[in-house]
Structures are given as C-alpha cells and as structure tokens.
Write a protein that holds these residues in place. Structure first.
Motif, PDB file in Angstrom:
ATOM      1  N   UNK A  94       1.348   9.450  -5.807  1.00  0.00           N
ATOM      2  CA  UNK A  94       1.673  10.852  -5.546  1.00  0.00           C
ATOM      3  C   UNK A  94       2.842  11.335  -6.397  1.00  0.00           C
ATOM      4  N   UNK A  95       3.722  10.428  -6.792  1.00  0.00           N
ATOM      5  CA  UNK A  95       4.762  10.796  -7.748  1.00  0.00           C
ATOM      6  C   UNK A  95       4.124  11.149  -9.082  1.00  0.00           C
ATOM      7  N   UNK A  96       3.169  10.314  -9.515  1.00  0.00           N
ATOM      8  CA  UNK A  96       2.456  10.581 -10.769  1.00  0.00           C
ATOM      9  C   UNK A  96       1.680  11.885 -10.685  1.00  0.00           C
ATOM     10  N   UNK A  97       1.024  12.120  -9.535  1.00  0.00           N
ATOM     11  CA  UNK A  97       0.282  13.371  -9.345  1.00  0.00           C
ATOM     12  C   UNK A  97       1.226  14.569  -9.390  1.00  0.00           C
ATOM     13  N   UNK A  98       2.404  14.422  -8.775  1.00  0.00           N
ATOM     14  CA  UNK A  98       3.393  15.485  -8.812  1.00  0.00           C
ATOM     15  C   UNK A  98       3.913  15.747 -10.213  1.00  0.00           C
ATOM     16  N   UNK A  99       4.069  14.673 -10.987  1.00  0.00           N
ATOM     17  CA  UNK A  99       4.505  14.815 -12.385  1.00  0.00           C
ATOM     18  C   UNK A  99       3.467  15.582 -13.194  1.00  0.00           C
ATOM     19  N   UNK A 100       2.202  15.224 -13.012  1.00  0.00           N
ATOM     20  CA  UNK A 100       1.116  15.904 -13.731  1.00  0.00           C
ATOM     21  C   UNK A 100       1.083  17.383 -13.373  1.00  0.00           C
ATOM     22  N   UNK A 101       1.156  17.693 -12.092  1.00  0.00           N
ATOM     23  CA  UNK A 101       1.140  19.094 -11.657  1.00  0.00           C
ATOM     24  C   UNK A 101       2.373  19.830 -12.164  1.00  0.00           C
ATOM     25  N   UNK A 102       3.521  19.148 -12.167  1.00  0.00           N
ATOM     26  CA  UNK A 102       4.763  19.771 -12.618  1.00  0.00           C
ATOM     27  C   UNK A 102       4.742  20.121 -14.089  1.00  0.00           C
ATOM     28  N   UNK A 103       4.084  19.299 -14.890  1.00  0.00           N
ATOM     29  CA  UNK A 103       4.011  19.567 -16.321  1.00  0.00           C
ATOM     30  C   UNK A 103       3.168  20.796 -16.637  1.00  0.00           C
ATOM     31  N   UNK A 104       2.310  21.188 -15.687  1.00  0.00           N
ATOM     32  CA  UNK A 104       1.465  22.367 -15.884  1.00  0.00           C
ATOM     33  C   UNK A 104       1.975  23.573 -15.097  1.00  0.00           C
TER      34      UNK A 104
ATOM     35  N   UNK B 281       0.834  -1.209   0.000  1.00  0.00           N
ATOM     36  CA  UNK B 281       0.000   0.000   0.000  1.00  0.00           C
ATOM     37  C   UNK B 281       0.865   1.254   0.000  1.00  0.00           C
ATOM     38  N   UNK B 282       1.955   1.241   0.764  1.00  0.00           N
ATOM     39  CA  UNK B 282       2.853   2.397   0.812  1.00  0.00           C
ATOM     40  C   UNK B 282       3.534   2.599  -0.531  1.00  0.00           C
ATOM     41  N   UNK B 283       4.022   1.509  -1.128  1.00  0.00           N
ATOM     42  CA  UNK B 283       4.696   1.600  -2.430  1.00  0.00           C
ATOM     43  C   UNK B 283       3.750   2.138  -3.498  1.00  0.00           C
ATOM     44  N   UNK B 284       2.546   1.590  -3.555  1.00  0.00           N
ATOM     45  CA  UNK B 284       1.562   2.044  -4.539  1.00  0.00           C
ATOM     46  C   UNK B 284       1.178   3.503  -4.293  1.00  0.00           C
ATOM     47  N   UNK B 285       1.028   3.879  -3.036  1.00  0.00           N
ATOM     48  CA  UNK B 285       0.658   5.260  -2.709  1.00  0.00           C
ATOM     49  C   UNK B 285       1.764   6.232  -3.115  1.00  0.00           C
ATOM     50  N   UNK B 286       3.002   5.844  -2.900  1.00  0.00           N
ATOM     51  CA  UNK B 286       4.127   6.700  -3.312  1.00  0.00           C
ATOM     52  C   UNK B 286       4.090   6.920  -4.817  1.00  0.00           C
ATOM     53  N   UNK B 287       3.826   5.847  -5.564  1.00  0.00           N
ATOM     54  CA  UNK B 287       3.764   5.957  -7.031  1.00  0.00           C
ATOM     55  C   UNK B 287       2.615   6.878  -7.452  1.00  0.00           C
TER      56      UNK B 287
END
Length: 244
Positions: free
Chosen positions: A144-154, A136-142
């Motif tokens: 929020x990393x993906x969410x951070x990538x999406x926000x970073x691209x904008x 659950x921790x590993x999946x959750x980290x991924x």
C-alpha cells in the motif's frame, strides 16, 4: 541502487514535521483504532479470532486501514510535495531514488505498524502463526505504500491525491467481498488472488491443525504483489525523474 541513511533520515525528519503540522492528514491515524473499536463492539456474531466471521471482520479492519492510513498518507506526502513544487527540487538533489523512496516511506511504515498493532490488540486477534501474521502485515504495508507512491506521482494536488486512492480502495478493499458472488459471477474468482483476499485467508487459518502450506500459499501470493508494486513504483519515480 545505493542508499544513504543520512539523506533518507533527513527526508524522514522533514516528512515527519510536515505530517505533524497537517492535521487533515494526521487524523487518519485514528481511523484504524475507531474501526477496531466499532467491530469489537459489533457483537459476538463476528467472533474475533481464527474463524470465518472473525477473520473476515478483522481482515476488513486491516484492509480498510491500509487504504485510509497507509495509502492515503503516502499519496498525500507526495502530492503535497508536488503541490508546493518541492518534489522537483528533491529530485534534483544528490539524493538517489532509494534515498527518497525509503525516506518518504519509513514514516508511513512506522505509523502503520504501530497503529495496526494497537488495532490488533483492541480486536483481541490471536494468529495461528505470529511470524506469518507479522510477515503478511509487513508485506501488505509495503504494497500500500507502493500503491500510494504510484498514485502520488500522478496527483498534482491533495484533492487529486484523496481521489486517486479510490481505485485502490475499490479493488483491494472490496476484493474479499467477491467471494460471496463467485457462484453467480465465476469471473470474480480472480479477486481471490488479490493481496487483501489472501490476507483474509491467512487470518482464517485455524490455530490448531494447520499446515505450512496453509501459511505459505497466501504469503507467497502477497509477496509477489509486493515485488510487482515495488518495482512499478520505483520505475515510475525514475521515469518522473527523467521527465523533470
């Protein structure tokens, strides 16, 4: 999609050097530890462990840490690249989409895993199932990393980056609180399916008398969120690559 470990490793080293020089971002490493210390000393009423209060308290620490550490650092790394106009250069190199995304995500993943492990130790939490908790921790980290990538691209600047994670913080970190308002506002029941809410459910599984279904249901929902966010982040990066 192919991936070159050499290129991904080079991006990892570059991000590590930039991160270590940016004290404004690197200070986010201590946020989860501070939260863990605060909640551990908040009193026995929170009852850290597989109980309703303990699971919610520890879940709050984890979900807040995912935003303040994992998501914030990831979005800042991308925003800093764009602010310096180096992301375009990186996109024009032979590095593939997976080279860039894996290289830029590995540093955040390792930092998040280590710091959250320390926070877990400080809180004294003992999961019903170690493998389920780790998954659950590993999946959750991924996620929020993906969410951070999406926000970073904008985001064009670091200031925009810090503001862009507010929707993530509001929706995901606040989702478990929606359970308290479901009786008055039934529409909020949908918030129970947020990954943050499912993580709290998993943390609350008792150490004795649980079934595989108790573990698999929240894990599967978190896995679906992970797949969706990962696909969206990759698609948006490739679209950005074409725009450049």
């Amino acid at each position: 999609m192919s991936i070159s470990l050499k290129r991904a490793g080079a991006i990892f080293v570059k991000d590590y050097k930039e991160f270590s020089r940016n004290y404004a971002i690197s200070i986010s490493l201590i946020f989860p530890i501070i939260l863990a210390l605060l909640f551990r000393g908040a009193g026995p009423s929170l009852g850290i462990g597989p109980s309703a209060n303990g699971a919610f308290a520890f879940g709050l620490v984890l979900n807040t840490s995912f935003v303040l550490l994992t998501c914030l650092v990831q979005v800042s790394l991308f925003a800093e690249e764009k602010e310096r106009n180096t992301l375009r250069t990186l996109m024009m190199t032979p590095a593939t989409t997976m080279d860039v995304l894996v290289g830029k995500s590995t540093l955040v993943f390792v930092m998040s895993a280590v710091v959250l492990a320390i926070a877990t130790y400080i809180m004294g939490y003992e999961p019903a199932s170690t493998w389920a908790f780790a998954a659950a921790i590993i999946l959750s980290i991924i996620i929020y990393i993906a969410a951070g990538t999406i926000c970073g691209l904008f985001s064009k600047t670091l200031l925009e980056a810090s503001l862009s994670i507010l929707p993530v913080a509001f929706v995901f970190t606040a989702a478990p609180w929606g359970a308290f308002l479901v009786k008055d506002y039934p529409i909020l029941k949908v918030m129970e399916y947020a990954p943050s809410s499912q993580l709290v459910h998993l943390l609350g599984v008792p150490t004795i008398g649980f079934t595989m279904g108790d573990l698999l249901k929240p894990l599967l929902i978190i896995l679906v969120w992970t797949i969706v966010f990962t696909i969206v982040s990759v698609a948006l990066y490739q679209r950005r690559l074409k725009d450049e």
